[in-house]
Design an enzyme around this catalytic site. Structure first.
Site, PDB file in Angstrom:
ATOM      1  N   ARG A   1      45.369  38.556  41.310  1.00 14.07           N
ATOM      2  CA  ARG A   1      46.051  37.521  40.064  1.00 14.07           C
ATOM      3  C   ARG A   1      44.937  36.468  40.140  1.00 14.07           C
ATOM      4  NH1 ARG A   1      51.061  34.866  42.332  1.00 14.07           N
ATOM      5  NH2 ARG A   1      51.147  34.084  40.161  1.00 14.07           N
TER       6      ARG A   1
ATOM      7  N   CYS B   1      48.192  27.425  44.475  1.00 13.92           N
ATOM      8  CA  CYS B   1      48.574  28.941  44.379  1.00 13.92           C
ATOM      9  C   CYS B   1      49.374  29.209  43.043  1.00 13.92           C
ATOM     10  CB  CYS B   1      49.516  29.247  45.506  1.00 13.92           C
ATOM     11  SG  CYS B   1      50.820  28.138  45.619  1.00 13.92           S
TER      12      CYS B   1
END
Length: 288
Positions: free
Chosen positions: A184, A243
């Site tokens: 990701r 995050c």
């Protein structure tokens, strides 16, 4: 009794059986991003005796508006009131756990520091470690405590906004640590946010790398060595954790504290806020 980062299963078991047990408030933050009711089912099936359930979406997040990320922080006063409603006082020792290696428990740990409370610790190894040692779980609901007096005090942690990090692109005064999975981070296999990639200049520190094979946090010396290698020895005050939505970033902040690196900031909106801003710079591939 004053635990501020981690507490072991043995330490918690002794505290529950000890003379100061009434000062403990054990909170279960089990959750699953792909099934918003899975955490409640986990709690209902078996939890630590006396533990109350705290839902990520309902208590630890504010409503989304499409630009403020997937788990925006709630109002500080409202969060403090929610803790008081669970029976918390200014002298309460919080112990927080989940079913996912601390990835959700760390969010609540950080938020308690955000409203000025220091006596909060994550159960090292979580529910799995508790059960692995033969400690009891129960499906009984927690007894209702009388409301406590939980004061809103000056924050013990730092946060940075989207605008702060946009400005940081020029100065590079802070190093951004991204807690998401490497794919990701590179902009591959993105399933949670509409755009893949990372904040330019960020470095990747998957939060699960903070844990050993047994699911507990690595020793402080190991964490310190790993973070120093990743950051080039930067001081914690020069670091900012992010995050996808400000949840697992708190796991890295907890690991930094365990390592003795205190003072790193959180970007609460994280990638889900960053990628929703018009014109936000986006990098893909491995770190620069």
């Amino acid at each position: 009794m004053n635990y501020e980062t981690l507490i072991s299963v043995d330490e918690l078991a002794r505290a529950i059986a000890g003379p100061d047990a009434a000062a403990l408030l054990v909170l279960d933050c089990s959750f699953d991003l792909s099934d918003l009711q899975a955490g409640q089912r986990t709690y209902d099936a078996g939890h630590l005796p006396g533990a109350c359930y705290v839902h990520l979406e309902n208590t630890l997040s504010a409503p989304k508006n499409g630009r403020n990320g997937r788990h925006p922080l709630p109002d500080r006063a409202a969060f403090a009131a929610a803790m008081a409603a669970l029976g918390a006082n200014d002298t309460t020792q919080f112990v927080i756990y989940d079913n996912a290696g601390g990835m959700y428990a760390a969010r609540l740990w950080w938020m308690l520091r955000w409203v000025g409370h220091s006596a909060a610790a994550v159960l090292d190894g979580g529910l799995a470690a508790w059960q692995a040692t033969g400690q009891a779980v129960t499906s009984d609901g927690a007894a209702q405590r009388p409301p406590g007096h939980f004061s809103l005090r000056p924050s013990r942690v730092a946060t940075l906004s989207y605008d702060d990090l946009r400005a940081n692109l020029d100065s590079a005064a802070r190093l951004v640590l991204d807690a998401r999975a490497p794919d990701r981070f590179r902009g591959e296999n993105e399933t949670l946010d509409p755009i893949g990639g990372h904040i330019p200049g960020a470095r990747n520190r998957l939060f699960r790398d903070n844990l050993g094979a047994d699911g507990r946090f690595k020793p402080a010396a190991s964490l310190l060595s790993e973070f120093q290698a990743l950051t080039g020895g930067r001081a914690a005050i020069e670091l900012v954790s992010q995050c996808g939505s400000g949840v697992t970033a708190c796991h890295n902040l907890l690991a930094l504290e365990v390592a003795g690196l205190r003072g790193a900031a959180l970007y609460p909106g994280s990638w889900s806020e960053w990628c929703a801003q018009p014109g936000a710079p986006i990098a893909t591939g491995a770190a620069d």
